[in-house]
Scaffold this motif. Sequence first.
Motif, mmCIF file in Angstrom:
data_model
loop_
_atom_site.group_PDB
_atom_site.id
_atom_site.type_symbol
_atom_site.label_atom_id
_atom_site.label_comp_id
_atom_site.label_asym_id
_atom_site.label_seq_id
_atom_site.Cartn_x
_atom_site.Cartn_y
_atom_site.Cartn_z
ATOM 1 N N PHE A 1 183.977 47.351 43.877
ATOM 2 C CA PHE A 1 184.798 46.536 42.982
ATOM 3 C C PHE A 1 185.205 47.329 41.738
ATOM 4 C CE2 PHE A 1 182.735 42.270 44.481
ATOM 5 C CZ PHE A 1 183.373 42.422 45.708
ATOM 6 N N ALA A 2 184.288 48.184 41.272
ATOM 7 C CA ALA A 2 184.577 49.005 40.090
ATOM 8 C C ALA A 2 185.743 49.947 40.368
ATOM 9 C CB ALA A 2 183.337 49.802 39.690
ATOM 10 N N LEU A 3 185.747 50.561 41.552
ATOM 11 C CA LEU A 3 186.849 51.453 41.930
ATOM 12 C C LEU A 3 188.174 50.692 41.956
ATOM 13 C CD1 LEU A 3 187.968 54.147 42.978
ATOM 14 C CD2 LEU A 3 187.335 53.410 45.299
ATOM 15 N N PHE B 1 186.402 51.033 31.957
ATOM 16 C CA PHE B 1 187.095 52.296 32.222
ATOM 17 C C PHE B 1 188.049 52.652 31.083
ATOM 18 C CE2 PHE B 1 191.084 54.097 34.033
ATOM 19 C CZ PHE B 1 190.615 55.376 34.318
ATOM 20 N N ILE B 2 188.863 51.686 30.660
ATOM 21 C CA ILE B 2 189.821 51.933 29.582
ATOM 22 C C ILE B 2 189.090 52.152 28.257
ATOM 23 C CG2 ILE B 2 191.819 51.028 28.308
ATOM 24 C CD1 ILE B 2 192.492 49.379 30.796
ATOM 25 N N SER B 3 187.961 51.466 28.077
ATOM 26 C CA SER B 3 187.184 51.596 26.832
ATOM 27 C C SER B 3 186.703 53.023 26.614
ATOM 28 C CB SER B 3 185.982 50.643 26.850
ATOM 29 O OG SER B 3 186.406 49.301 26.847
ATOM 30 N N ILE B 4 186.352 53.719 27.703
ATOM 31 C CA ILE B 4 185.904 55.110 27.590
ATOM 32 C C ILE B 4 187.027 55.960 26.993
ATOM 33 C CG2 ILE B 4 185.182 57.159 28.891
ATOM 34 C CD1 ILE B 4 183.867 55.212 30.911
ATOM 35 N N TYR B 5 188.241 55.737 27.472
ATOM 36 C CA TYR B 5 189.393 56.476 26.933
ATOM 37 C C TYR B 5 189.647 56.106 25.480
ATOM 38 C CZ TYR B 5 194.241 57.660 25.933
ATOM 39 O OH TYR B 5 195.383 58.137 25.336
ATOM 40 N N PHE C 1 186.654 39.019 38.801
ATOM 41 C CA PHE C 1 185.848 39.119 37.586
ATOM 42 C C PHE C 1 185.279 40.526 37.427
ATOM 43 C CE2 PHE C 1 181.517 39.023 35.779
ATOM 44 C CZ PHE C 1 181.851 38.748 34.467
ATOM 45 N N TYR C 2 184.668 41.049 38.499
ATOM 46 C CA TYR C 2 184.079 42.391 38.414
ATOM 47 C C TYR C 2 185.154 43.462 38.247
ATOM 48 C CZ TYR C 2 179.375 40.759 39.462
ATOM 49 O OH TYR C 2 178.150 40.137 39.388
ATOM 50 N N GLU C 3 186.288 43.259 38.882
ATOM 51 C CA GLU C 3 187.385 44.223 38.725
ATOM 52 C C GLU C 3 187.885 44.252 37.280
ATOM 53 O OE1 GLU C 3 189.193 44.106 43.288
ATOM 54 O OE2 GLU C 3 190.047 42.844 41.720
ATOM 55 N N PHE C 4 187.998 43.072 36.673
ATOM 56 C CA PHE C 4 188.465 42.990 35.289
ATOM 57 C C PHE C 4 187.501 43.687 34.329
ATOM 58 C CE2 PHE C 4 190.982 38.824 36.141
ATOM 59 C CZ PHE C 4 192.032 39.580 36.651
ATOM 60 N N VAL D 1 193.455 48.936 39.552
ATOM 61 C CA VAL D 1 194.351 47.900 39.019
ATOM 62 C C VAL D 1 194.641 48.156 37.541
ATOM 63 C CG1 VAL D 1 192.638 46.154 38.292
ATOM 64 C CG2 VAL D 1 194.890 45.441 39.097
ATOM 65 N N ALA D 2 193.675 48.716 36.811
ATOM 66 C CA ALA D 2 193.910 49.067 35.406
ATOM 67 C C ALA D 2 195.004 50.132 35.303
ATOM 68 C CB ALA D 2 192.621 49.564 34.756
#
Length: 303
Positions: free
Chosen positions: A69-71, A187-191, A178-181, A76-77
């Motif tokens: 789901f994380a992938l 992921f975006i937060s790291i950037y 939910f898990y994808e969101f 999707v992000a």
Amino acid sequence: MLGDKLKNYLHLHLLVFIAGFTAILGKLITISAIPLVWFRMLIAGVLMLVFIKLSKIRLKITLKTFFKFALAGIIVALHWITFFGAIDVSNVSITLVMFSTGAFFASFIEPIVYKRKIVWYEIIFGIIVIMGVSIILNTEFKYINGILLGMSSAFLSALFSVLNGKFVERHNAATISFYEFICGVAFISIYLAFSADGFMKEDFFNLTQKDWIYLFILASVCTAYAFIASTHIMRYISPYTVVLTYNLEIIYGIVLALILFPIDEKMSAGFYYGSLLVIATVLANGILKNRRKRKSLSGIDIS
């Protein structure tokens, strides 16, 4: 009083209109694509969690499933970032037409994931779509960055849709989303944590009132509500009808853009010729796929 069938069809068209309106909101929101997607996924994730708790949906999954789901959440992000990025560097019309090519990316991704052979007409349709995009490229070369980002978004969307198609065979769609969101947000937060335009920026959370309103509409109506409602609609309308009707998103979006942004969205005749070729091919592909599926279910081999 409207019959239940007509109500469901009207509801479906409302959802398609909402999908087309997503691009309009991307044009109206003044922040750049990456923060926009971060806010969208964060707000939508919170709203989805509320829905899950109220509906008493099970959230427990295995670690292996979580990574899958994380992938998908990262994909999707990136899809949404390239989609809104395309709007930033071109316009709504270019972005939506390029996004419509996702159906043909899916035609080549599906055989790999589901281990089936490529259908002959999908190759022909793919060539026709390339021709349509070429016409647009020749007449609107100034939007080359938007065209490339739009097609990247379409590819990522197709990849995400195919992966999700495998996930929903075993898991609840709300749990998946939910898990994808939340993984997309992480992921975006790291950037953003290391970017000069990210969390370090003093006014990162200091958005205008209009931006907050548009973001909430995007996350709630165009994301969380659209997901829940489309799941409900699928119980009463065939998946084929739903998928085919969603192709009208392009038309709704472009018409809305022409009304709201007449100067920015006015394109050359070549753009509309190329767009017509792409959209007509997408619709024809959907019709033939449905016909093939029906014959397959009837025991007729049309390979």
